[in-house]
Design a protein around this motif. Sequence first.
Motif, PDB file in Angstrom:
ATOM      1  N   PHE A  60      10.205  -5.844 -14.213  1.00 44.80           N
ATOM      2  CA  PHE A  60      10.747  -5.137 -15.382  1.00 44.80           C
ATOM      3  C   PHE A  60      10.051  -5.603 -16.663  1.00 44.80           C
ATOM      4  CE2 PHE A  60      14.252  -4.150 -12.502  1.00 44.80           C
ATOM      5  CZ  PHE A  60      14.560  -2.849 -12.886  1.00 44.80           C
ATOM      6  N   ILE A  61       9.823  -6.906 -16.773  1.00 47.57           N
ATOM      7  CA  ILE A  61       9.165  -7.426 -17.976  1.00 47.57           C
ATOM      8  C   ILE A  61       7.746  -6.876 -18.096  1.00 47.57           C
ATOM      9  CG2 ILE A  61       8.307  -9.543 -19.083  1.00 47.57           C
ATOM     10  CD1 ILE A  61      10.699 -11.001 -17.790  1.00 47.57           C
ATOM     11  N   SER A  62       7.078  -6.695 -16.938  1.00 43.30           N
ATOM     12  CA  SER A  62       5.706  -6.174 -16.963  1.00 43.30           C
ATOM     13  C   SER A  62       5.634  -4.766 -17.516  1.00 43.30           C
ATOM     14  CB  SER A  62       5.107  -6.210 -15.545  1.00 43.30           C
ATOM     15  OG  SER A  62       5.684  -5.216 -14.715  1.00 43.30           O
ATOM     16  N   GLN A  63       6.747  -4.026 -17.425  1.00 40.82           N
ATOM     17  CA  GLN A  63       6.767  -2.668 -17.972  1.00 40.82           C
ATOM     18  C   GLN A  63       6.587  -2.670 -19.484  1.00 40.82           C
ATOM     19  OE1 GLN A  63       6.353  -1.104 -14.971  1.00 40.82           O
ATOM     20  NE2 GLN A  63       7.611   0.523 -15.800  1.00 40.82           N
ATOM     21  N   LYS A 118       0.835  -1.203   0.000  1.00 38.66           N
ATOM     22  CA  LYS A 118       0.000   0.000   0.000  1.00 38.66           C
ATOM     23  C   LYS A 118       0.873   1.257   0.000  1.00 38.66           C
ATOM     24  CE  LYS A 118      -2.690   3.345   1.808  1.00 38.66           C
ATOM     25  NZ  LYS A 118      -3.436   4.291   0.979  1.00 38.66           N
ATOM     26  N   ILE A 119       1.942   1.261   0.804  1.00 36.16           N
ATOM     27  CA  ILE A 119       2.851   2.411   0.855  1.00 36.16           C
ATOM     28  C   ILE A 119       3.488   2.639  -0.511  1.00 36.16           C
ATOM     29  CG2 ILE A 119       4.982   3.307   1.868  1.00 36.16           C
ATOM     30  CD1 ILE A 119       4.227   1.747   4.434  1.00 36.16           C
ATOM     31  N   ALA A 120       3.918   1.546  -1.161  1.00 39.74           N
ATOM     32  CA  ALA A 120       4.515   1.673  -2.498  1.00 39.74           C
ATOM     33  C   ALA A 120       3.511   2.231  -3.496  1.00 39.74           C
ATOM     34  CB  ALA A 120       5.038   0.322  -2.970  1.00 39.74           C
ATOM     35  N   SER A 121       2.261   1.766  -3.423  1.00 38.19           N
ATOM     36  CA  SER A 121       1.241   2.240  -4.370  1.00 38.19           C
ATOM     37  C   SER A 121       0.889   3.707  -4.133  1.00 38.19           C
ATOM     38  CB  SER A 121      -0.021   1.374  -4.268  1.00 38.19           C
ATOM     39  OG  SER A 121      -0.685   1.578  -3.029  1.00 38.19           O
ATOM     40  N   ASP A 122       1.167   4.222  -2.920  1.00 35.14           N
ATOM     41  CA  ASP A 122       0.942   5.648  -2.636  1.00 35.14           C
ATOM     42  C   ASP A 122       1.992   6.527  -3.291  1.00 35.14           C
ATOM     43  OD1 ASP A 122      -1.296   5.140  -1.112  1.00 35.14           O
ATOM     44  OD2 ASP A 122      -0.231   5.141   0.799  1.00 35.14           O
ATOM     45  N   TYR A 123       3.099   5.920  -3.726  1.00 37.08           N
ATOM     46  CA  TYR A 123       4.175   6.686  -4.371  1.00 37.08           C
ATOM     47  C   TYR A 123       4.236   6.458  -5.879  1.00 37.08           C
ATOM     48  CZ  TYR A 123       6.351   8.407  -0.088  1.00 37.08           C
ATOM     49  OH  TYR A 123       6.605   9.075   1.079  1.00 37.08           O
ATOM     50  N   GLU A 134       2.314   5.169 -11.912  1.00 36.89           N
ATOM     51  CA  GLU A 134       2.840   4.527 -13.115  1.00 36.89           C
ATOM     52  C   GLU A 134       4.017   3.646 -12.704  1.00 36.89           C
ATOM     53  OE1 GLU A 134       1.415   4.804 -15.988  1.00 36.89           O
ATOM     54  OE2 GLU A 134      -0.044   6.307 -15.318  1.00 36.89           O
ATOM     55  N   GLY A 135       4.150   2.510 -13.337  1.00 31.81           N
ATOM     56  CA  GLY A 135       5.258   1.608 -13.028  1.00 31.81           C
ATOM     57  C   GLY A 135       5.100   0.889 -11.708  1.00 31.81           C
ATOM     58  N   LEU A 136       3.857   0.750 -11.239  1.00 29.50           N
ATOM     59  CA  LEU A 136       3.639   0.081  -9.963  1.00 29.50           C
ATOM     60  C   LEU A 136       4.023  -1.394 -10.040  1.00 29.50           C
ATOM     61  CD1 LEU A 136       2.613   0.191  -7.052  1.00 29.50           C
ATOM     62  CD2 LEU A 136       0.296  -0.213  -7.916  1.00 29.50           C
ATOM     63  N   GLY A 137       3.832  -2.027 -11.212  1.00 31.62           N
ATOM     64  CA  GLY A 137       4.186  -3.442 -11.350  1.00 31.62           C
ATOM     65  C   GLY A 137       5.659  -3.680 -11.059  1.00 31.62           C
ATOM     66  N   LYS A 138       6.518  -2.762 -11.519  1.00 32.71           N
ATOM     67  CA  LYS A 138       7.951  -2.904 -11.251  1.00 32.71           C
ATOM     68  C   LYS A 138       8.251  -2.678  -9.778  1.00 32.71           C
ATOM     69  CE  LYS A 138      10.938   0.278 -12.581  1.00 32.71           C
ATOM     70  NZ  LYS A 138      11.822   1.110 -13.437  1.00 32.71           N
ATOM     71  N   ALA A 139       7.629  -1.644  -9.188  1.00 34.00           N
ATOM     72  CA  ALA A 139       7.857  -1.363  -7.766  1.00 34.00           C
ATOM     73  C   ALA A 139       7.412  -2.529  -6.894  1.00 34.00           C
ATOM     74  CB  ALA A 139       7.120  -0.076  -7.361  1.00 34.00           C
ATOM     75  N   PHE A 177      -0.227  -9.824  -9.652  1.00 34.74           N
ATOM     76  CA  PHE A 177      -1.601  -9.923  -9.158  1.00 34.74           C
ATOM     77  C   PHE A 177      -1.917  -8.761  -8.223  1.00 34.74           C
ATOM     78  CE2 PHE A 177      -1.396 -14.621 -10.117  1.00 34.74           C
ATOM     79  CZ  PHE A 177      -2.404 -14.590 -11.065  1.00 34.74           C
ATOM     80  N   SER A 178      -0.971  -8.417  -7.359  1.00 32.08           N
ATOM     81  CA  SER A 178      -1.183  -7.281  -6.452  1.00 32.08           C
ATOM     82  C   SER A 178      -1.348  -5.989  -7.230  1.00 32.08           C
ATOM     83  CB  SER A 178      -0.005  -7.166  -5.472  1.00 32.08           C
ATOM     84  OG  SER A 178       0.085  -8.317  -4.654  1.00 32.08           O
ATOM     85  N   ASN A 179      -0.580  -5.836  -8.298  1.00 30.29           N
ATOM     86  CA  ASN A 179      -0.712  -4.657  -9.150  1.00 30.29           C
ATOM     87  C   ASN A 179      -2.099  -4.592  -9.772  1.00 30.29           C
ATOM     88  OD1 ASN A 179       0.036  -2.375 -10.726  1.00 30.29           O
ATOM     89  ND2 ASN A 179       0.497  -3.713 -12.448  1.00 30.29           N
ATOM     90  N   GLN A 180      -2.581  -5.738 -10.268  1.00 29.62           N
ATOM     91  CA  GLN A 180      -3.913  -5.763 -10.881  1.00 29.62           C
ATOM     92  C   GLN A 180      -5.010  -5.457  -9.867  1.00 29.62           C
ATOM     93  OE1 GLN A 180      -4.570  -9.196 -13.612  1.00 29.62           O
ATOM     94  NE2 GLN A 180      -2.363  -9.498 -13.457  1.00 29.62           N
ATOM     95  N   VAL A 181      -4.833  -5.916  -8.629  1.00 33.31           N
ATOM     96  CA  VAL A 181      -5.807  -5.617  -7.580  1.00 33.31           C
ATOM     97  C   VAL A 181      -5.853  -4.122  -7.296  1.00 33.31           C
ATOM     98  CG1 VAL A 181      -6.251  -5.852  -5.096  1.00 33.31           C
ATOM     99  CG2 VAL A 181      -5.784  -7.880  -6.477  1.00 33.31           C
TER     100      VAL A 181
END
Length: 390
Positions: A266-269, A120-125, A128-133, A320-324
Amino acid sequence: MPIKRHILPSIIFAQFAGTSLWFAGNAIIEPLILKTGLGTEIMSYVLSSVQFGFIIGTLVFSLLMLADRFSPSRVFMLSAVLAAICNFSLLTDTISQWHLLFARFGTGFFLAGIYPVGMKIASDYYKEGLGKALGYLVGALVFGTSFPYLMDSFIPPGDYHIIIKTTSLLAVFGGILIDFWVPNGPFCKPISKLKFKEAKGLLKIKSFKKAAIGYFGHMWELYAFWAFTPLAIKTYNQINKQAFQVSLTTGIIIALGGIACIGGGFISQRFGSYKVAFYSLVVSGLFCIVSPLLFELPVYLFIFGWAIWGMAVVADSPQFSNQVTMAVPIHLKATALTITNCIGFTVSILSIQLLSYLTTIFSVNYIYVFLAIGPVVGVLSFIQKAKKGN
């Protein structure tokens, strides 16, 4: 606004430090059980107790919407300290069966304020590029999971106190680091009160349900694979008269999954989270099906195959977390992640208990086939999603 350079490394390290508590008890489970004076018949319950604690914790955290109502960094810090205290309690001179079970349960309960809250903290920052984070974040979880096994392979036999002390101190330091160095992100939208109706409405979001079902299939396989990898190595050693060091080999196999999470990010980007998650499920599912054959291979091919499986089994987790998170309103991201984690870890307990039971009626080298149930469910969910075009 540009994100300060220390933010992501701080979250990654704190996630690694906090989640090192997860398998700290599993890596030293035999001396802990011997300390209670009981036999290995309680092993599956000890393995599942931390999962059960995590389930109850995620249920409480999601119902109270703690990380959506309060500073997620502060929630992370308090959870890390409390989880470390539960873990540290294993160092008492005498330990009963119930002390062991409740200590692991408590560790799992407060891990609910570390793993999903860290995402959740990562998604607050990162919008874009959340899949890589998230690839880095789940990679940190995987490295944290492997850390106690790697430590156990280098310490004197029976001296498990070092693992408990190190993981407990790491968790406390990681929590303090997050609280002091990682303020609320630019996309953090806290809510002032409980909103049960909105949380309930998550189930009406089709893209959320599809991502969640895929995640549940992934979770059926993941933690059972990790928990029973040491048994697979022991079994291979017995069948083929080999002497592979169990803790070291297990730690390396799990750690390689962390590299796969980062690589998948990285591949997801370029190709998208959907494809990374789908093909990871396909590969890991195939390994489940052919797993009995792995025990017949020469030793290095067995280790190589199990390592590739260990990479595929977790590479889809951050996606999966990124898609959620992408499927739900911004102010309910933490609640959505926590709910999916709650159900996913419930599924993981079922698969762990199933494999534990199957060891009593089948040869060990055949039990891993049953893990294919999860990837099959996940892949079918993806196929249905593709057909409906949503």
